[in-house]
Design a protein around this motif. Structure first.
Motif, PDB file in Angstrom:
ATOM      1  N   TYR A 463       0.814  -1.213   0.000  1.00 38.04           N
ATOM      2  CA  TYR A 463       0.000   0.000   0.000  1.00 38.04           C
ATOM      3  C   TYR A 463       0.852   1.269   0.000  1.00 38.04           C
ATOM      4  CZ  TYR A 463       0.915  -0.709   4.986  1.00 38.04           C
ATOM      5  OH  TYR A 463       1.494  -0.933   6.184  1.00 38.04           O
ATOM      6  N   GLU A 465       3.289   3.613  -2.024  1.00 34.73           N
ATOM      7  CA  GLU A 465       3.613   3.824  -3.418  1.00 34.73           C
ATOM      8  C   GLU A 465       4.968   4.501  -3.620  1.00 34.73           C
ATOM      9  OE1 GLU A 465       0.114   6.166  -4.478  1.00 34.73           O
ATOM     10  OE2 GLU A 465       1.349   7.967  -4.541  1.00 34.73           O
ATOM     11  N   SER A 524      -1.961  12.427  -4.675  1.00 31.46           N
ATOM     12  CA  SER A 524      -0.589  12.095  -5.032  1.00 31.46           C
ATOM     13  C   SER A 524      -0.273  12.570  -6.447  1.00 31.46           C
ATOM     14  CB  SER A 524      -0.393  10.579  -4.934  1.00 31.46           C
ATOM     15  OG  SER A 524       0.830  10.214  -5.527  1.00 31.46           O
ATOM     16  N   SER A 527       0.293   8.978  -8.421  1.00 29.39           N
ATOM     17  CA  SER A 527      -0.810   8.084  -8.786  1.00 29.39           C
ATOM     18  C   SER A 527      -2.128   8.809  -8.993  1.00 29.39           C
ATOM     19  CB  SER A 527      -1.014   7.026  -7.688  1.00 29.39           C
ATOM     20  OG  SER A 527      -1.388   7.663  -6.480  1.00 29.39           O
ATOM     21  N   GLU A 529      -4.086   9.644  -6.892  1.00 26.33           N
ATOM     22  CA  GLU A 529      -5.062   9.114  -5.951  1.00 26.33           C
ATOM     23  C   GLU A 529      -4.784   9.702  -4.575  1.00 26.33           C
ATOM     24  OE1 GLU A 529      -5.389   4.778  -8.239  1.00 26.33           O
ATOM     25  OE2 GLU A 529      -4.864   4.870  -6.118  1.00 26.33           O
ATOM     26  N   CYS A 531      -3.675  10.040  -0.875  1.00 27.69           N
ATOM     27  CA  CYS A 531      -2.605   9.415  -0.097  1.00 27.69           C
ATOM     28  C   CYS A 531      -2.217  10.329   1.054  1.00 27.69           C
ATOM     29  CB  CYS A 531      -1.384   9.095  -0.977  1.00 27.69           C
ATOM     30  SG  CYS A 531      -0.414  10.542  -1.417  1.00 27.69           S
ATOM     31  N   ASN A 554      -0.840   4.883  -0.132  1.00 31.47           N
ATOM     32  CA  ASN A 554      -2.001   4.982  -1.029  1.00 31.47           C
ATOM     33  C   ASN A 554      -3.252   4.559  -0.263  1.00 31.47           C
ATOM     34  OD1 ASN A 554      -3.993   3.656  -3.105  1.00 31.47           O
ATOM     35  ND2 ASN A 554      -2.645   4.955  -4.320  1.00 31.47           N
ATOM     36  N   SER A 557      -5.344   1.476  -1.518  1.00 27.25           N
ATOM     37  CA  SER A 557      -4.744   0.180  -1.246  1.00 27.25           C
ATOM     38  C   SER A 557      -4.684  -0.079   0.243  1.00 27.25           C
ATOM     39  CB  SER A 557      -3.332   0.132  -1.837  1.00 27.25           C
ATOM     40  OG  SER A 557      -3.363   0.344  -3.209  1.00 27.25           O
TER      41      SER A 557
END
Lengths: 561, 123
Positions: A463, A465, A524, A527, A529, A531, A554, A557
C-alpha cells in the motif's frame, strides 16, 4: 510529499485550564519560621507578664519566666531536630517526587503524542506501583488503540466496500432508472402503436364487414349472371338448332332447285329439239319454231329464276352457316363464360366465406387490440410509477452513496486518528516507520544501499507507493517507487529531482517535532489518488538528526488490507 | 371461187369455241350430266357429238367454205366458216367431226374402224 500542513500542533504542552502549579516545599524556611514563632510567643508572654504586673497582677519573678523560657527551649529543641530531620526527608521526597513527576510528565507527553510504546518505556522508570499502574493503563490504552486501529481499518475497509457498493448501486440504479425511462418511452410508443393498430383493426373490421356484404351482393350478382349466361346459352343453343333446321330446309330447297334446274334444262333441250324440228320443217315449222322459242325462253327464265333463287339461297346458306358458326362459337363462348361465371361464383362463395372469416377475425383482432391498448396504457402507467420509484431509489442511493462517501471519509479520518498512536503493532504505521527508520539508520554510512533497502521494503508493503530518504538539510538521498502500485506511470520530474523538500509538511513536521508524524490527506502527484505521508527522523546518535525517512501511503490500497 | 351457202345450223359451244352443225343432220339433243349430247347423221349412220352448251338454231347462217390451203394443213378442218353475233363459227362436217366434239367412246370406235379400213386398204 505535499504542500499541506501537518494538522497535529505539538509545539508546547498545553496546561489544562483551572489548575495552578503545586507550590515547592522548603523545610529550612519552616524551621526558621518555628524559631520566630517561639521567640514571638516568648516575647508576647514576657510583655503579657510585664503588663500583668503593671496592672497589679501577681508578681512573677523574671527568673521564673527565664526558667519557663529555657524549659520551652529545651522542650522545643528535640522538636526542632526532629523537624530538621523531617525536613531533610521531605526534601528528599520532594526530589524523588520531582523526578517521578519528570518521568511522569515525559510519559504523559509521550502519551499525549500518541506514542504508547514510548509511554510504556518511560513508565518503567516510575516507582513500582505507579509504574505498574501506569503501564497497565498504557497497555489498556494500547489495546484499546490497537482495537480502534484494527476496527478503524476494518471500518474503513467496510466503508470503502459500502462506498463501492453504493456507487455501483447508484450507478446501477441510475442505469436502471434510465432503462425504465427507455422502457416507459418504448411502452408509450407501443401503446400508441397498439392504439393505432386498434383503430386500424376497427377500420379493417368495418371494411371486412363491408367486403362480406359486397361478397354477398357479388355472389348474388354472379348467380344472376350465371343464370343469365345459362339462359343466353340456352337461347344460343336454340338459335343454333333453328339454324340447323334452316340449313336442313335450305338443302331441301337446293334439291328442289336442282329439280327445277333439271326441268328447265330438259325444257331447254326440248326447246332446242323443237327448234331443230321447226328448222327442219322449213316454212311449215315456223309457228312451231315460235313455240320452241317461247319454250326456250321459258326454260331460260326458269333457269335464271333458279339461278337467282340459288344465289339467294347461297347467300342465305352462307348466312346460315355464318350464323351457325357464330352460334357455335357463341355457344362455346357462353359455355366458357358460364364456366368462368361458375368459377367466379365459386370463388365468390369462397371469398364470401373468407370475408366472413376475415370480418370475424378482424373483429376479434379489434377487440384484442383494444384490450392490448388498455393493457399497454396500464403498463405505461405502472412503468411510470416504477420509474418514479426507481428514480426515488436512485436519488436515495445517490444520497446513500454520498453518505457512504462521508462515512468512508469519516472512517478514513478515524483510521488516521487511530494511526496517530504509536503502537507495538504491525498495523501501526508509526511503528512500521520507526522499524524502517531503524533499518535505514543502520546503513547511515552507506547511503547507496538505502535505495535497494527501500525498494525491498516497498515490495513487502503493497500500500506504499513511494519511499524516500533525505538528509537533515532536505536534500534527497534515495527514492524508491512501488511499480506494482503505480504501474507504467512516469514519475514526475520534481519528485525525481527531490525539489523543495524542505518546504514539505512531512519534512518540516519531523524537523520540528523530532518524532514520527503523519500528514493529512492529499492527492498524489504520482498516482493521482488520495494518499498521506508517514515520516520519521533518522538519528546517527541520539540527538543527532541525520535525515528524514518518508513514505507515501495509497489510501485506496491501504483501506483494502 | 368460193361461194357461201345459207342454211339452218345448230350452234353449240365446246371448250370455249362456237361450232355449228347443219340442222338437217341433227337428229336430237340430249343432256347427260353437264354435257349436251347431239345425235347427228353421218355416212356411217349416226354419231354423237358433245357440247358444253347449245346456243340454239340459226336458220339463215351464211357459211363460207374454207380455203384450199386450210384443207391441206388443217386436219379435221371444218366444213365451213361463219360469223354470228360477232363470233366466228366453225361448221362441223358430220362425217369428220373434230376431236373436240367427239365423245371418248366414239373416238375409240372410229379409230378402230379407220384402222380396219387402212388395213383393208393395205390389204
Amino acid at each position: 510529499m505535499d504542500e499541506q500542513t501537518d494538522t497535529r500542533q505539538a509545539d508546547t504542552i498545553s496546561e489544562p485550564p483551572g489548575l495552578s502549579p503545586l507550590p515547592e516545599a522548603d523545610p529550612a524556611r519552616a524551621g526558621r519560621l518555628s524559631w520566630w514563632i517561639v521567640l514571638g510567643l516568648a516575647a508576647v508572654g514576657y510583655f503579657l507578664l510585664i503588663a500583668s504586673q503593671a496592672q497589679g497582677g501577681p508578681e512573677w519573678p523574671p527568673l521564673v519566666f527565664l526558667v519557663l523560657a529555657l524549659g520551652a527551649v529545651f522542650l522545643l529543641l528535640p522538636i526542632f531536630r526532629a523537624q530538621s530531620k523531617v525536613r531533610g526527608q521531605l526534601e528528599e521526597s520532594l526530589q524523588r517526587s520531582r523526578d517521578v513527576e519528570a518521568v511522569l510528565v515525559e510519559a504523559l507527553d509521550q502519551l499525549r503524542t500518541g506514542d504508547l510504546v514510548g509511554c510504556a518505556q518511560q513508565a518503567e522508570h516510575l516507582p513500582d506501583r505507579l509504574s505498574a499502574s501506569f503501564i497497565g493503563a498504557s497497555d489498556a490504552l494500547d489495546n484499546l488503540a490497537q482495537q480502534i486501529q484494527n476496527s478503524s481499518i476494518e471500518v474503513a475497509s467496510s466503508a470503502n466496500s459500502v462506498n463501492e457498493i453504493a456507487s455501483e448501486l447508484a450507478s446501477g440504479s441510475s442505469e436502471q432508472a434510465a432503462s425504465v425511462v427507455e422502457i416507459t418511452a418504448a411502452m408509450e410508443e407501443l401503446a400508441r402503436t397498439a392504439s393505432q393498430i386498434a383503430d386500424n383493426a376497427t377500420v379493417q373490421a368495418d371494411l371486412a364487414a363491408k367486403a362480406e356484404e359486397s361478397g354477398n351482393t357479388g355472389a348474388v350478382a354472379v348467380e344472376e349472371a350465371v343464370d343469365g349466361v345459362e339462359e343466353v346459352r340456352k337461347r344460343i343453343t336454340g338459335i343454333a338448332s333453328r339454324a340447323d333446321t334452316l340449313g336442313t330446309r335450305s338443302k331441301e330447297i337446293y334439291r328442289v332447285l336442282d329439280l327445277i334446274t333439271e326441268i328447265s334444262q330438259e325444257t331447254h333441250i326440248l326447246s332446242l329439239n323443237a327448234a331443230i324440228e321447226a328448222a327442219a320443217a322449213g316454212e311449215h315449222g315456223r309457228r312451231f319454231s315460235v313455240v320452241a322459242e317461247e319454250v326456250r325462253r321459258l326454260a331460260q327464265r326458269s333457269q335464271e329464276s333458279v339461278d337467282s333463287v340459288r344465289n339467294l339461297l347461297d347467300e342465305f346458306a352462307s348466312s346460315i352457316r355464318a350464323t351457325v358458326v357464330a352460334t357455335e362459337e357463341g355457344t362455346k363462348e357462353a359455355a366458357r363464360v358460364l364456366e368462368r361465371a361458375r368459377a367466379a361464383a365459386s370463388a365468390i362463395d369462397e371469398l364470401k366465406g373468407a370475408s366472413s372469416d376475415t370480418a370475424r377475425v378482424a373483429k376479434e383482432i379489434s377487440l384484442a387490440t383494444q384490450q392490448q391498448n388498455a393493457a399497454s396504457d396500464e403498463v405505461v402507467l405502472t412503468l411510470k410509477e416504477v420509474s418514479q420509484v426507481v428514480q426515488r431509489m436512485a436519488d436515495g442511493l445517490k444520497q446513500f452513496s454520498s453518505t457512504s462517501d462521508r462515512l468512508n471519509h469519516l472512517a478514513l479520518t478515524i483510521q488516521l486518528l487511530a494511526q496517530s498512536f504509536h503502537l507495538d503493532s504491525p498495523r501501526s504505521l508509526k511503528h512500521r516507520a520507526l522499524e524502517w527508520g531503524g533499518q535505514v539508520s543502520r546503513r547511515s554510512d552507506n547511503w547507496e544501499a538505502v535505495e535497494a533497502l527501500l525498494q525491498r521494503l516497498l515490495e513487502e508493503t503493497p500500500y506504499v507507493e513511494l519511499a524516500y530518504l533525505t538528509g537533515a538539510d532536505g536534500k534527497q538521498i534515495a527514492l524508491a517507487v512501488n511499480n506494482d502500485l503505480v504501474g507504467d506511470r512516469e514519475v514526475p520530474a520534481q519528485v525525481k529531482a527531490g525539489e523543495g523538500l524542505t518546504e514539505r509538511p512531512w519534512f518540516r513536521g519531523v524537523i520540528r517535532e523530532r518524532r514520527p508524524i503523519i500528514t493529512s490527506l492529499y492527492d498524489s502527484l504520482l498516482s493521482d489518488e488520495l494518499c498521506f505521508t508517514v515520516a520519521v527522523p533518522i538519528w546517527s546518535v541520539p540527538g543527532d538528526l541525520k535525515g528524514v525517512l518518508g513514505f507515501d501511503v495509497n489510501v485506496g490500497s491501504w483501506t483494502k488490507i | 371461187m368460193r361461194v357461201a351457202t345459207v342454211g339452218s345450223y345448230l350452234l353449240l359451244v365446246r371448250q370455249g369455241g362456237v361450232w355449228g352443225v347443219s340442222n338437217e343432220t341433227v337428229l336430237g339433243v340430249g343432256r347427260q350430266e353437264n354435257e349436251y349430247h347431239i345425235q347427228i347423221l353421218c355416212q356411217a349412220g349416226s354419231r354423237q357429238i358433245v357440247a358444253d352448251e347449245v346456243l340454239g338454231v340459226v336458220e339463215s347462217l351464211k357459211v363460207w367454205p374454207p380455203a384450199g390451203v386450210l384443207q391441206r394443213f388443217w386436219s379435221g378442218f371444218p366444213r365451213g366458216l361463219a360469223v354470228h353475233g360477232g363470233s366466228p363459227i366453225l361448221v362441223v362436217d358430220p362425217d369428220r367431226p373434230p376431236a373436240t366434239l367427239m365423245l371418248e367412246e366414239t373416238m375409240e370406235e372410229d379409230s378402230l374402224q379407220e384402222g380396219e379400213a387402212s388395213d383393208g386398204r393395205a390389204n
